[in-house]
Motif scaffolding. Structure first.
Motif, PDB file in Angstrom:
ATOM      1  N   ALA A 126       1.850 -49.699  -5.934  1.00 14.30           N
ATOM      2  CA  ALA A 126       1.662 -50.291  -4.375  1.00 14.30           C
ATOM      3  C   ALA A 126       0.824 -50.256  -4.124  1.00 14.30           C
ATOM      4  O   ALA A 126      -0.324 -49.851  -4.418  1.00 14.30           O
ATOM      5  CB  ALA A 126       2.598 -49.178  -3.730  1.00 14.30           C
ATOM      6  N   VAL A 153       5.951 -54.672   1.236  1.00 16.02           N
ATOM      7  CA  VAL A 153       6.290 -53.288   2.241  1.00 16.02           C
ATOM      8  C   VAL A 153       6.124 -54.149   3.286  1.00 16.02           C
ATOM      9  O   VAL A 153       5.247 -55.159   3.527  1.00 16.02           O
ATOM     10  CB  VAL A 153       5.165 -51.953   1.854  1.00 16.02           C
ATOM     11  CG1 VAL A 153       4.966 -51.597   2.859  1.00 16.02           C
ATOM     12  CG2 VAL A 153       5.841 -52.091   0.353  1.00 16.02           C
ATOM     13  N   LYS A 157       6.083 -49.640   5.412  1.00 12.18           N
ATOM     14  CA  LYS A 157       7.970 -49.150   5.135  1.00 12.18           C
ATOM     15  C   LYS A 157       9.055 -50.393   3.766  1.00 12.18           C
ATOM     16  O   LYS A 157       7.788 -51.594   4.189  1.00 12.18           O
ATOM     17  CB  LYS A 157       8.785 -49.518   6.680  1.00 12.18           C
ATOM     18  CG  LYS A 157       8.509 -48.179   7.257  1.00 12.18           C
ATOM     19  CD  LYS A 157       9.707 -48.069   8.221  1.00 12.18           C
ATOM     20  CE  LYS A 157       9.895 -46.565   9.773  1.00 12.18           C
ATOM     21  NZ  LYS A 157       8.860 -45.544   8.972  1.00 12.18           N
ATOM     22  N   ALA A 158       9.312 -49.799   2.904  1.00 12.44           N
ATOM     23  CA  ALA A 158      10.476 -51.205   2.571  1.00 12.44           C
ATOM     24  C   ALA A 158      11.052 -51.549   2.679  1.00 12.44           C
ATOM     25  O   ALA A 158      11.910 -50.873   3.628  1.00 12.44           O
ATOM     26  CB  ALA A 158      10.268 -50.091   0.697  1.00 12.44           C
ATOM     27  N   LEU A 170       4.490 -45.369  -3.629  1.00 11.10           N
ATOM     28  CA  LEU A 170       4.143 -45.899  -2.264  1.00 11.10           C
ATOM     29  C   LEU A 170       3.467 -44.734  -1.402  1.00 11.10           C
ATOM     30  O   LEU A 170       2.155 -44.865  -0.135  1.00 11.10           O
ATOM     31  CB  LEU A 170       5.661 -46.143  -1.143  1.00 11.10           C
ATOM     32  CG  LEU A 170       5.175 -46.512   0.235  1.00 11.10           C
ATOM     33  CD1 LEU A 170       4.268 -48.203   0.357  1.00 11.10           C
ATOM     34  CD2 LEU A 170       6.552 -46.941   1.135  1.00 11.10           C
TER      35      LEU A 170
END
Length: 177
Positions: A126, A153, A157-158, A170
């Motif tokens: 990430a 992302v 938030k993805a 993440l």
């Protein structure tokens, strides 16, 4: 009158001694006054700063002009300082804005994607900037082939659904200070 002459004859030595002491005393007073005059002269020369013969009115006028010139220079320096300060503030803000766009939070998780494989050759990575935007790169290693995926992302938030391993990566990136 004869008495006065006799008095002066007998007292001449005493009068001479008193006169000599008086003269010595006067020389001492003259020496003390001379030292005081020299000290005053030095202080006056220091006040004039080698400007020669000048009266006090001219001296005060010259000093007031020097003070005015110094105030003008000080004002100019103050303005220059404010300009420099503003420039530095803007530069710092630009650098901070650029740093927000740089990758500053990284989460990396290695794992075995398949039960029959060992060595944790698969990974999720990430990469986030200061605003919480970035991507997650996942590489799944298998005997026959390997696959790579990238997911976006936004605001921590993805955009797409994440696997457990991607969520771990993440979370690791978010938890970085």
């Amino acid at each position: 009158m004869q008495g006065l002459i006799n008095f002066f004859k007998t007292a001449s030595v005493i009068l001479s001694i008193i006169s000599i002491v008086g003269v010595i005393f006067l020389f001492m007073v003259i020496g003390i006054l001379n030292r005081r005059i020299n000290r005053l002269r030095k202080r006056y020369d220091k006040l004039l700063r080698g400007r020669g013969e000048i009266n006090m009115e001219e001296l005060v006028s010259m000093h007031s002009k020097e003070i005015e010139n110094s105030e003008i220079k000080l004002s100019e320096l103050e303005n220059d300082f404010k300009l420099q300060k503003d420039f530095i503030k803007r530069s710092i803000e630009e650098i901070q804005n650029q740093n927000n766009l740089a990758v500053s939070k990284i989460g990396f998780h290695r794992y075995n994607a398949f039960e029959y494989l060992k060595g944790e050759m698969s990974f999720s990575l990430a990469l986030l900037d200061g605003s919480g935007n970035g991507l997650i790169v996942t590489s799944i290693f298998g005997r026959e082939n390997s696959q790579m995926y990238a997911k976006e992302v936004k605001n921590l938030k993805a955009v797409d659904e994440l696997s457990i391993e991607e969520e771990i990566a993440l979370k690791m990136a978010i938890d970085k200070k």
